[in-house]
Scaffold this motif. Sequence first.
Motif, mmCIF file in Angstrom:
data_model
loop_
_atom_site.group_PDB
_atom_site.id
_atom_site.type_symbol
_atom_site.label_atom_id
_atom_site.label_comp_id
_atom_site.label_asym_id
_atom_site.label_seq_id
_atom_site.Cartn_x
_atom_site.Cartn_y
_atom_site.Cartn_z
ATOM 1 N N LEU A 113 0.840 -1.198 0.000
ATOM 2 C CA LEU A 113 0.000 0.000 0.000
ATOM 3 C C LEU A 113 0.873 1.245 0.000
ATOM 4 N N ARG A 114 0.533 2.188 -0.838
ATOM 5 C CA ARG A 114 1.223 3.481 -0.894
ATOM 6 C C ARG A 114 0.222 4.552 -0.490
ATOM 7 N N TRP A 115 0.559 5.311 0.506
ATOM 8 C CA TRP A 115 -0.349 6.351 0.995
ATOM 9 C C TRP A 115 0.162 7.684 0.456
ATOM 10 N N HIS A 116 -0.514 8.209 -0.524
ATOM 11 C CA HIS A 116 -0.109 9.476 -1.123
ATOM 12 C C HIS A 116 -0.710 10.620 -0.310
ATOM 13 N N CYS A 117 0.173 11.372 0.317
ATOM 14 C CA CYS A 117 -0.285 12.529 1.088
ATOM 15 C C CYS A 117 0.545 13.740 0.663
ATOM 16 N N ARG A 118 1.019 14.504 1.621
ATOM 17 C CA ARG A 118 1.724 15.732 1.260
ATOM 18 C C ARG A 118 2.978 15.438 0.445
ATOM 19 N N GLY A 119 3.167 16.199 -0.629
ATOM 20 C CA GLY A 119 4.348 16.061 -1.464
ATOM 21 C C GLY A 119 4.216 15.021 -2.548
ATOM 22 N N SER A 120 3.019 14.462 -2.741
ATOM 23 C CA SER A 120 2.845 13.436 -3.754
ATOM 24 C C SER A 120 1.690 13.805 -4.680
ATOM 25 N N TYR A 121 1.445 12.922 -5.620
ATOM 26 C CA TYR A 121 0.389 13.142 -6.603
ATOM 27 C C TYR A 121 0.041 11.807 -7.234
ATOM 28 N N VAL A 122 -1.104 11.764 -7.895
ATOM 29 C CA VAL A 122 -1.488 10.610 -8.713
ATOM 30 C C VAL A 122 -2.141 11.144 -9.980
ATOM 31 N N LEU A 123 -2.166 10.310 -11.008
ATOM 32 C CA LEU A 123 -2.924 10.667 -12.200
ATOM 33 C C LEU A 123 -4.401 10.667 -11.867
ATOM 34 N N VAL A 124 -5.115 11.640 -12.397
ATOM 35 C CA VAL A 124 -6.562 11.698 -12.196
ATOM 36 C C VAL A 124 -7.247 11.317 -13.504
ATOM 37 N N PRO A 125 -8.308 10.507 -13.434
ATOM 38 C CA PRO A 125 -9.017 10.136 -14.671
ATOM 39 C C PRO A 125 -9.652 11.351 -15.334
#
Length: 247
Positions: A178-190
């Motif tokens: 599991l990767r918890w993306h919080c401050r300082g991160s991003y993900v692709l949005v659909p």
Amino acid sequence: MSAEFGGPSGRQGRISQWLRGRRPKQPAGDGGREGLLLAAAGAGLPLAPAAHPGIGYGCSCDRVGCPTPARHPVSFAWQTQSTTDRAQVERWARHQPEANFITATGMTHDVLDVPLEAGREALERLRLGGVEVGPVAESDDGRMLFFTLTRGTPEDEDEWWPCELDCHPETMDEHPGLRWHCRGSYVLVPPARLPGDTDRAVRWLAGHGPEHPLPDPLTLLETLTDACARHTADEPGHPAPAWPLRH
């Protein structure tokens, strides 16, 4: 005669219909793409333009051997550039018709990012348990993204910590896979396109779009962690690398 000429069955009507048929059609999905991006921004997900697939498995950026092709922001200032402003998102979407978009996490929302099979198992268990899951996206690179409220509190900086704390190897025993993306991160949005086959994409899961409220991450965490533990146990020696990589 003039009435016939101007009527819907007259010559002028036929000419108008013919001209409409001759107009170039808009690329399929453009309106849907912009609408989905605006829906994400309207749900409070701050967006910024990202790279898009290049030739084959390449990236639209000019970096040789890009480690995260079509998955990274185009600007180093993406954290301050990210916005939910409708007018700005519209301008980006129209002026950069091929661009993917990222959403910066840790501002208004976090993302719990798990292996796809583990995510599907967890999602079924959460549904059976009557848990409100909220927005969920599937990625054809084998991940499922659960969008949640952020665990950070912008009013109190002491409550923030960077995403790297969830990505280092020593944290993988606590939250395997599991990767918890919080401050300082991003993900692709659909909707987003991935390199390779033309239909590889990141998409909202049916019934779990951005119109659904963001849940508290702790209501999902135990179920997701359990599913990830079973998933990683089935594939020993293949730990998932932290993502996104620094670009």
